[in-house]
Scaffold this motif. Sequence first.
Motif, short mmCIF file in Angstrom:
data_model
loop_
_atom_site.label_atom_id
_atom_site.label_comp_id
_atom_site.label_asym_id
_atom_site.label_seq_id
_atom_site.Cartn_x
_atom_site.Cartn_y
_atom_site.Cartn_z
N MET A 11 11.38 19.83 45.53
CA MET A 11 10.89 18.58 45.01
C MET A 11 9.37 18.57 44.77
N PRO A 12 8.89 17.41 44.26
CA PRO A 12 7.33 17.63 43.86
C PRO A 12 6.56 17.69 45.44
N ALA A 13 7.14 16.74 46.19
CA ALA A 13 6.63 16.74 47.73
C ALA A 13 6.41 18.06 48.45
N ASP A 14 7.31 19.06 47.73
CA ASP A 14 7.21 20.45 48.46
C ASP A 14 6.24 21.43 47.63
N THR A 15 5.36 20.89 47.06
CA THR A 15 4.52 21.78 46.16
C THR A 15 3.03 21.94 46.96
N ASN A 16 2.34 23.25 46.71
CA ASN A 16 0.93 23.44 47.22
C ASN A 16 -0.07 22.96 46.19
N ALA A 17 -1.05 23.21 46.63
CA ALA A 17 -2.41 22.83 45.48
C ALA A 17 -2.39 23.63 44.30
N ASN A 18 -1.46 24.43 44.07
CA ASN A 18 -1.44 25.16 42.71
C ASN A 18 -0.38 24.57 41.76
N GLY A 64 4.65 27.95 49.94
CA GLY A 64 5.53 28.99 50.81
C GLY A 64 5.74 28.90 52.22
N GLY A 65 5.42 27.89 53.11
CA GLY A 65 5.98 27.71 54.22
C GLY A 65 7.16 26.93 54.04
N TRP A 66 7.32 26.30 52.86
CA TRP A 66 8.81 25.44 52.60
C TRP A 66 9.67 26.73 52.43
N VAL A 67 9.55 27.72 51.71
CA VAL A 67 10.36 28.83 51.39
C VAL A 67 10.72 29.50 52.84
N MET A 68 9.73 29.75 53.60
CA MET A 68 10.01 30.39 54.95
C MET A 68 10.73 29.58 55.68
N SER A 69 10.50 28.23 55.88
CA SER A 69 11.50 27.74 56.82
C SER A 69 12.84 27.52 56.33
N HIS A 70 13.14 27.54 54.87
CA HIS A 70 14.43 27.32 54.53
C HIS A 70 15.04 29.02 54.72
N GLU A 101 8.00 36.19 43.19
CA GLU A 101 7.76 35.19 42.15
C GLU A 101 7.53 33.81 42.68
N PRO A 102 6.85 32.95 41.94
CA PRO A 102 6.90 31.52 42.41
C PRO A 102 8.04 30.94 42.47
N VAL A 103 8.18 29.66 43.15
CA VAL A 103 9.25 28.74 42.90
C VAL A 103 8.73 27.41 42.48
N PHE A 104 9.38 26.96 41.35
CA PHE A 104 9.03 25.64 40.84
C PHE A 104 9.84 24.54 41.19
N VAL A 105 9.28 23.30 41.01
CA VAL A 105 10.00 22.17 41.11
C VAL A 105 11.14 22.20 39.99
#
Length: 135
Positions: free
Chosen positions: A18-25, A30-36, A65-69
Amino acid sequence: MATQLPEGEQPMLRIIPMPADTNANGTIFGGWVMSHVDLAGSVPAVKRAAGPVVTVAVNSFTFREPVFVGDLVSFYARVCKTGRTSITIDVEVFAQRGRGAGTEVVQVTEAQLTYVAIDENRKPRPLPGAGEINA
């Protein structure tokens, strides 16, 4: 890099960031992905250990590759090696982008983590059938 989901395997975890999971870009942090990845990897580790485990190492972690909302993110995890108390898990992460006929599948991350089986005192304990490879 379009691909397809691993055939004949079930994901350990599926989630839509979700939008709350985004970084400044504006992409998923990446930390969200790592925890999952750690959560998904723990599923087969706990099953193989027949009890609790702790993460002791992230052996490798590659963001491809990046992950998107809005992506449907699927985490596939499998045991690749066991030791006396340890379980090494390979995790592959795929994003399904778009819905319906225009869905694209992209491998976004791959990682390898090591878990250790622990007892009620949080001390390492032998795995059932310890030492078997691909158990």
